[in-house]
Design a protein around this motif. Structure first.
Motif, PDB file in Angstrom:
ATOM      1  N   GLN A  19      -3.906   5.195  -9.536  1.00 36.75           N
ATOM      2  CA  GLN A  19      -3.938   3.875  -8.908  1.00 36.75           C
ATOM      3  C   GLN A  19      -4.703   3.938  -7.586  1.00 36.75           C
ATOM      4  OE1 GLN A  19      -1.044   5.550  -9.521  1.00 36.75           O
ATOM      5  NE2 GLN A  19      -0.004   4.431 -11.115  1.00 36.75           N
ATOM      6  N   TRP A  20      -5.256   2.800  -7.200  1.00 31.93           N
ATOM      7  CA  TRP A  20      -5.916   2.655  -5.912  1.00 31.93           C
ATOM      8  C   TRP A  20      -4.967   1.903  -4.989  1.00 31.93           C
ATOM      9  CZ3 TRP A  20     -11.602   0.784  -6.938  1.00 31.93           C
ATOM     10  CH2 TRP A  20     -12.285   1.766  -7.636  1.00 31.93           C
ATOM     11  N   PRO A  21      -4.190   2.595  -4.190  1.00 30.59           N
ATOM     12  CA  PRO A  21      -3.184   1.936  -3.355  1.00 30.59           C
ATOM     13  C   PRO A  21      -3.766   0.905  -2.388  1.00 30.59           C
ATOM     14  CG  PRO A  21      -2.817   4.300  -3.402  1.00 30.59           C
ATOM     15  CD  PRO A  21      -4.126   4.050  -4.076  1.00 30.59           C
TER      16      PRO A  21
ATOM     17  N   LEU B   2       4.715  -3.165  -9.862  1.00 33.30           N
ATOM     18  CA  LEU B   2       5.495  -2.403  -8.896  1.00 33.30           C
ATOM     19  C   LEU B   2       6.981  -2.708  -9.018  1.00 33.30           C
ATOM     20  CD1 LEU B   2       5.470  -0.410  -6.524  1.00 33.30           C
ATOM     21  CD2 LEU B   2       5.238  -2.377  -4.991  1.00 33.30           C
ATOM     22  N   PHE B   3       7.329  -3.973  -9.147  1.00 37.47           N
ATOM     23  CA  PHE B   3       8.739  -4.331  -9.235  1.00 37.47           C
ATOM     24  C   PHE B   3       9.344  -3.851 -10.557  1.00 37.47           C
ATOM     25  CE2 PHE B   3       8.609  -8.097  -6.021  1.00 37.47           C
ATOM     26  CZ  PHE B   3       8.042  -7.251  -5.073  1.00 37.47           C
ATOM     27  N   SER B   4       8.519  -3.736 -11.578  1.00 45.48           N
ATOM     28  CA  SER B   4       8.969  -3.166 -12.842  1.00 45.48           C
ATOM     29  C   SER B   4       9.276  -1.673 -12.671  1.00 45.48           C
ATOM     30  CB  SER B   4       7.895  -3.376 -13.910  1.00 45.48           C
ATOM     31  OG  SER B   4       8.309  -2.855 -15.137  1.00 45.48           O
ATOM     32  N   ILE B   5       8.461  -0.991 -11.900  1.00 45.10           N
ATOM     33  CA  ILE B   5       8.719   0.424 -11.592  1.00 45.10           C
ATOM     34  C   ILE B   5      10.018   0.543 -10.801  1.00 45.10           C
ATOM     35  CG2 ILE B   5       7.895   2.422 -10.270  1.00 45.10           C
ATOM     36  CD1 ILE B   5       5.002   1.426 -10.995  1.00 45.10           C
ATOM     37  N   PHE B   6      10.201  -0.358  -9.823  1.00 42.37           N
ATOM     38  CA  PHE B   6      11.454  -0.359  -9.064  1.00 42.37           C
ATOM     39  C   PHE B   6      12.645  -0.531 -10.016  1.00 42.37           C
ATOM     40  CE2 PHE B   6       9.368  -2.358  -5.014  1.00 42.37           C
ATOM     41  CZ  PHE B   6       8.764  -1.141  -4.710  1.00 42.37           C
ATOM     42  N   SER B   7      12.525  -1.453 -10.970  1.00 39.34           N
ATOM     43  CA  SER B   7      13.603  -1.705 -11.929  1.00 39.34           C
ATOM     44  C   SER B   7      13.920  -0.444 -12.726  1.00 39.34           C
ATOM     45  CB  SER B   7      13.217  -2.825 -12.901  1.00 39.34           C
ATOM     46  OG  SER B   7      12.999  -4.028 -12.230  1.00 39.34           O
ATOM     47  N   ARG B   8      12.885   0.185 -13.260  1.00 42.39           N
ATOM     48  CA  ARG B   8      13.074   1.392 -14.077  1.00 42.39           C
ATOM     49  C   ARG B   8      13.744   2.500 -13.259  1.00 42.39           C
ATOM     50  NH1 ARG B   8       7.957   2.966 -15.090  1.00 42.39           N
ATOM     51  NH2 ARG B   8       8.079   4.609 -13.549  1.00 42.39           N
TER      52      ARG B   8
ATOM     53  N   ARG C 193       1.841   6.877  -6.490  1.00 41.02           N
ATOM     54  CA  ARG C 193       0.676   7.584  -7.038  1.00 41.02           C
ATOM     55  C   ARG C 193       0.787   9.082  -6.794  1.00 41.02           C
ATOM     56  NH1 ARG C 193      -3.589   9.698  -4.709  1.00 41.02           N
ATOM     57  NH2 ARG C 193      -3.039   8.734  -2.733  1.00 41.02           N
ATOM     58  N   LEU C 194       1.176   9.475  -5.582  1.00 37.85           N
ATOM     59  CA  LEU C 194       1.317  10.898  -5.270  1.00 37.85           C
ATOM     60  C   LEU C 194       2.370  11.566  -6.148  1.00 37.85           C
ATOM     61  CD1 LEU C 194       1.160  10.852  -1.368  1.00 37.85           C
ATOM     62  CD2 LEU C 194      -0.529  11.835  -2.934  1.00 37.85           C
ATOM     63  N   ARG C 195       3.480  10.874  -6.336  1.00 41.71           N
ATOM     64  CA  ARG C 195       4.590  11.451  -7.103  1.00 41.71           C
ATOM     65  C   ARG C 195       4.303  11.482  -8.596  1.00 41.71           C
ATOM     66  NH1 ARG C 195       9.088   9.193  -9.122  1.00 41.71           N
ATOM     67  NH2 ARG C 195       8.706   7.245  -8.056  1.00 41.71           N
TER      68      ARG C 195
ATOM     69  N   TYR D 261       0.834  -1.207   0.000  1.00 43.22           N
ATOM     70  CA  TYR D 261       0.000   0.000   0.000  1.00 43.22           C
ATOM     71  C   TYR D 261       0.867   1.255   0.000  1.00 43.22           C
ATOM     72  CZ  TYR D 261      -2.284   3.994   2.061  1.00 43.22           C
ATOM     73  OH  TYR D 261      -2.694   5.275   2.318  1.00 43.22           O
ATOM     74  N   LYS D 262       1.846   1.296   0.897  1.00 43.73           N
ATOM     75  CA  LYS D 262       2.652   2.498   1.060  1.00 43.73           C
ATOM     76  C   LYS D 262       3.480   2.803  -0.205  1.00 43.73           C
ATOM     77  CE  LYS D 262       3.712   5.800   3.823  1.00 43.73           C
ATOM     78  NZ  LYS D 262       2.774   6.888   3.985  1.00 43.73           N
ATOM     79  N   HIS D 263       4.046   1.768  -0.821  1.00 45.90           N
ATOM     80  CA  HIS D 263       4.780   1.990  -2.065  1.00 45.90           C
ATOM     81  C   HIS D 263       3.868   2.547  -3.152  1.00 45.90           C
ATOM     82  CE1 HIS D 263       8.719   0.579  -1.032  1.00 45.90           C
ATOM     83  NE2 HIS D 263       8.233  -0.574  -0.562  1.00 45.90           N
ATOM     84  N   TRP D 264       2.693   1.949  -3.313  1.00 46.28           N
ATOM     85  CA  TRP D 264       1.778   2.413  -4.345  1.00 46.28           C
ATOM     86  C   TRP D 264       1.257   3.809  -4.043  1.00 46.28           C
ATOM     87  CZ3 TRP D 264       1.745   0.930  -9.022  1.00 46.28           C
ATOM     88  CH2 TRP D 264       2.014  -0.391  -9.363  1.00 46.28           C
TER      89      TRP D 264
END
Length: 186
Positions: free
Chosen positions: A56-58, A72-78, A49-51, A42-45
């Protein structure tokens, strides 16, 4: 489940992802029998979302992480590759492990509930916890690196809410351990 110190959360939009110290992460994750993962996702999403200004619905992504872990892990990768000026890292294999083990754990839990394969079906759900902990721990280290706080010093203190969740998790652990002992004695 956690409260960041004021200097760590002065501007949530500036915070890229949820930073937490490795020790605090493992303690909360294992201490709550993995329930901490709901808050973690939840907190990561929510911060993403804020940034990003996304829609998205966290809460839903926290409650149903198997459907959103790859994204999410794809976003982390990027973000990791951008931060460290590389293209070689793709962390989605961690999402595959997380999803696979989570689904298997649910499957074996359902077998156990229906008295099929006990006590071994009970045991697999228990064994899944360290695997999932390992996966999310590695992702937390990646996130801390992205945010420039590898040791998670900005969020290494335990709050009253953290301790309360650990107390409830401790009760859950007592139930799990007695349940496993009982199922092997039956």
């Amino acid at each position: 489940m956690t409260e960041e110190r004021p200097e760590a959360s002065t501007n949530a939009i500036q915070q890229r992802f949820y930073v937490v110290s490795p020790t605090k992460f493992v303690t909360l994750f294992v201490g709550t029998l993995g329930v901490y993962s709901i808050y973690w996702f939840y907190k990561h999403w929510d911060l993403y979302r804020l940034r990003s200004g996304g829609t998205q619905w966290p809460v839903m992504r926290g409650l149903f992480p198997i459907f959103f872990a790859h994204a999410l892990f794809s976003i982390f990768s990027r973000e990791y590759n951008e931060k460290f000026n590389t293209t070689r890292y793709n962390f989605t294999h961690y999402a595959t492990i997380f999803v696979g083990v989570s689904v298997c754990s649910y499957f074996f839990n359902q077998l156990s509930v229906n008295e099929i394969g006990r006590p071994f079906s009970d045991l697999f759900s228990f064994v899944a916890l360290p695997i999932i902990t390992w996966v999310l721990y590695h992702m937390q280290l990646v996130v801390n690196g992205i945010c420039g706080d590898l040791q998670g010093d900005s969020n290494n203190q335990f709050s009253f809410l953290n301790y309360s969740c650990l107390l409830l998790g401790g009760l859950g652990w007592v139930i799990v351990v007695f349940g496993l002992i009982e199922s092997f004695q039956a």
